[in-house]
Design a protein around this motif. Structure first.
Motif, mmCIF file in Angstrom:
data_model
loop_
_atom_site.group_PDB
_atom_site.id
_atom_site.type_symbol
_atom_site.label_atom_id
_atom_site.label_comp_id
_atom_site.label_asym_id
_atom_site.label_seq_id
_atom_site.Cartn_x
_atom_site.Cartn_y
_atom_site.Cartn_z
ATOM 1 N N SER A 17 -9.743 7.437 -9.526
ATOM 2 C CA SER A 17 -8.422 6.515 -9.975
ATOM 3 C C SER A 17 -7.718 6.456 -8.633
ATOM 4 C CB SER A 17 -7.464 6.999 -10.919
ATOM 5 O OG SER A 17 -7.914 7.017 -12.162
ATOM 6 N N ILE A 18 -7.369 7.532 -7.772
ATOM 7 C CA ILE A 18 -6.656 7.463 -6.268
ATOM 8 C C ILE A 18 -7.510 6.713 -5.691
ATOM 9 C CG2 ILE A 18 -5.736 8.804 -4.582
ATOM 10 C CD1 ILE A 18 -5.006 10.826 -6.745
ATOM 11 N N GLU A 19 -8.876 6.877 -5.379
ATOM 12 C CA GLU A 19 -9.654 6.074 -4.564
ATOM 13 C C GLU A 19 -9.617 4.681 -4.897
ATOM 14 O OE1 GLU A 19 -11.113 6.987 -1.775
ATOM 15 O OE2 GLU A 19 -10.062 8.894 -1.988
ATOM 16 N N ALA A 20 -9.644 4.258 -5.913
ATOM 17 C CA ALA A 20 -9.607 2.611 -6.660
ATOM 18 C C ALA A 20 -8.298 2.185 -6.115
ATOM 19 C CB ALA A 20 -9.717 2.794 -8.073
ATOM 20 N N MET A 21 -7.410 3.049 -6.370
ATOM 21 C CA MET A 21 -6.193 2.408 -5.701
ATOM 22 C C MET A 21 -5.931 2.249 -4.160
ATOM 23 S SD MET A 21 -2.323 4.474 -5.733
ATOM 24 C CE MET A 21 -2.645 5.485 -4.290
ATOM 25 N N LYS A 22 -6.524 3.054 -3.359
ATOM 26 C CA LYS A 22 -6.650 2.937 -2.112
ATOM 27 C C LYS A 22 -7.404 1.641 -1.608
ATOM 28 C CE LYS A 22 -6.518 7.643 -0.558
ATOM 29 N NZ LYS A 22 -7.525 9.087 -0.036
#
Length: 186
Positions: A17-22
């Motif tokens: 989820s954090i990677e998708a946000m980045k």
């Protein structure tokens, strides 16, 4: 052990989820242009919708210019049309060899608007993290209900999941803050 599997799974999904946000942050325009602003553009390449960066080279020439050099010259018109339809805020300049995109400097109003968008992306990521936490807690409660783990183990498991959630939320807040600072500095 079942709890360890749940921990591993939520850590992995929270990281995703954090990677998708980045990745989504990469599509936001900042002070200097990034070729990732063109990532969503697809070209009809012999009947297949193909990403722009797979039909030519896409480079940031300087802080405000992106140059697209197609590997096949007949694609120039198709690329130009796709960029216009993508509505990214600039008109493509086709000189018969390459397509140049000139991005004007951003106004402070635009910067604030994009910073707000970054905050919204961060909020969506937090919602995803909370959903992951809820699913994991439901799994732990089910294990307790099925007598696979004790009440104490269930409580410890839920506390552990809360720690993962707090860490992920903190990381999201830091990334959003950093992105906002990057967008608002001139």
């Amino acid at each position: 052990m079942q709890l360890q599997a749940i921990y591993a799974h939520i850590k992995e999904t929270m990281d995703k989820s954090i990677e998708a946000m980045k990745k989504e942050f990469g599509t936001l325009r900042s002070g200097k242009v990034s070729v990732s602003i063109l990532d969503s553009i697809r070209i009809d390449y012999y009947g297949t919708l193909t990403p722009l960066n797979q039909v030519g080279s896409v480079i940031a020439q300087d802080a405000s210019t992106i140059v697209v050099t197609p590997w096949e010259k007949h694609l120039l018109k198709e690329i130009e049309r796709a960029i216009q339809e993508a509505n990214i805020g600039v008109n493509p300049n086709n000189d018969g060899e390459v397509i140049k995109l000139f991005f004007p400097p951003m106004t402070s109003e635009q910067r604030k608007e994009i910073a707000k968008e970054a905050k919204n992306i961060g909020e969506k990521a937090k919602v995803a993290i909370r959903n992951i936490r809820r699913d994991a807690n439901d799994k732990i409660k089910k294990l307790e209900k099925d007598k696979a783990i004790s009440e104490d183990e269930s409580k410890k498991g839920q506390d552990e999941i809360q720690k993962f959630t707090d860490n992920a939320t903190k990381k999201i807040d830091e990334l959003v803050k950093h992105k906002e600072e990057d967008l608002l500095k001139i």
